[in-house]
Design a protein around this motif. Structure first.
Motif, PDB file in Angstrom:
ATOM      1  N   ASP A   1       0.824  -1.187   0.136  1.00  0.00           N
ATOM      2  CA  ASP A   1       0.067   0.075  -0.072  1.00  0.00           C
ATOM      3  C   ASP A   1       0.930   1.348   0.095  1.00  0.00           C
ATOM      4  N   LYS A   2       1.247   1.612  -1.227  1.00  0.00           N
ATOM      5  CA  LYS A   2       2.100   2.921  -1.373  1.00  0.00           C
ATOM      6  C   LYS A   2       1.384   4.076  -1.383  1.00  0.00           C
ATOM      7  N   VAL A   3       1.377   5.069  -0.883  1.00  0.00           N
ATOM      8  CA  VAL A   3       0.846   6.459  -1.042  1.00  0.00           C
ATOM      9  C   VAL A   3       1.540   6.909  -2.198  1.00  0.00           C
ATOM     10  N   LYS A   4       0.557   7.431  -3.021  1.00  0.00           N
ATOM     11  CA  LYS A   4       0.688   8.061  -4.291  1.00  0.00           C
ATOM     12  C   LYS A   4       1.394   9.254  -4.024  1.00  0.00           C
ATOM     13  N   GLN A   5       2.385   9.483  -4.797  1.00  0.00           N
ATOM     14  CA  GLN A   5       3.261  10.806  -4.540  1.00  0.00           C
ATOM     15  C   GLN A   5       2.521  12.038  -5.307  1.00  0.00           C
ATOM     16  N   VAL A   6       1.952  11.802  -6.320  1.00  0.00           N
ATOM     17  CA  VAL A   6       1.079  13.090  -7.047  1.00  0.00           C
ATOM     18  C   VAL A   6      -0.402  12.416  -7.460  1.00  0.00           C
ATOM     19  N   MET A   7      -1.350  13.410  -7.217  1.00  0.00           N
ATOM     20  CA  MET A   7      -2.664  12.826  -7.603  1.00  0.00           C
ATOM     21  C   MET A   7      -3.465  13.975  -8.471  1.00  0.00           C
ATOM     22  N   ASN A   8      -4.531  13.660  -9.162  1.00  0.00           N
ATOM     23  CA  ASN A   8      -5.307  14.535  -9.839  1.00  0.00           C
ATOM     24  C   ASN A   8      -6.385  14.921  -9.086  1.00  0.00           C
TER      25      ASN A   8
ATOM     26  N   GLU B   1      -8.997  12.741  -7.370  1.00  0.00           N
ATOM     27  CA  GLU B   1      -8.381  12.131  -6.305  1.00  0.00           C
ATOM     28  C   GLU B   1      -8.287  13.091  -5.172  1.00  0.00           C
TER      29      GLU B   1
ATOM     30  N   VAL C   1      -1.818  18.468 -11.443  1.00  0.00           N
ATOM     31  CA  VAL C   1      -1.462  17.507 -10.720  1.00  0.00           C
ATOM     32  C   VAL C   1      -1.003  18.020  -9.124  1.00  0.00           C
TER      33      VAL C   1
ATOM     34  N   ARG D   1       0.802  17.365  -5.518  1.00  0.00           N
ATOM     35  CA  ARG D   1       1.535  16.627  -4.651  1.00  0.00           C
ATOM     36  C   ARG D   1       1.047  16.153  -3.739  1.00  0.00           C
ATOM     37  N   TYR D   2       1.064  14.966  -2.864  1.00  0.00           N
ATOM     38  CA  TYR D   2       0.602  14.272  -1.604  1.00  0.00           C
ATOM     39  C   TYR D   2       1.042  15.286  -0.402  1.00  0.00           C
TER      40      TYR D   2
END
Length: 70
Positions: free
Chosen positions: A3-10, A13, A44, A46-47
């Motif tokens: 379960d990796k945390v996404k580094q970037v999202m749209n 999300e 985009v 960043r988390y």
């Protein structure tokens, strides 16, 4: 895969994470309240920037008036 945390999202999300609409996420980006980068036609986020914004965000509704101390 873990379960990796996404580094970037749209914006979709990010809206799910914050519990708001995509339109509101775009408003926050346009007002420079939320840092984001335009990639093609998409934004985009960043988390880390999203979590920083979420930690400083106030709750919904109108702020309460301060009571005067006499």
């Amino acid at each position: 895969m873990g379960d990796k945390v996404k580094q970037v999202m749209n914006t979709t999300e990010a809206a799910e994470v914050l519990g708001i609409t995509r339109a509101r996420v775009r408003q926050l980006i346009q007002s420079d309240s939320l840092k984001a980068t335009k990639v093609g036609r998409d934004w985009v986020i960043r988390y880390g920037d999203l979590m920083r914004f979420a930690s400083h965000r106030r709750g919904p509704g109108r702020p309460r008036k301060r009571r005067r101390v006499k």
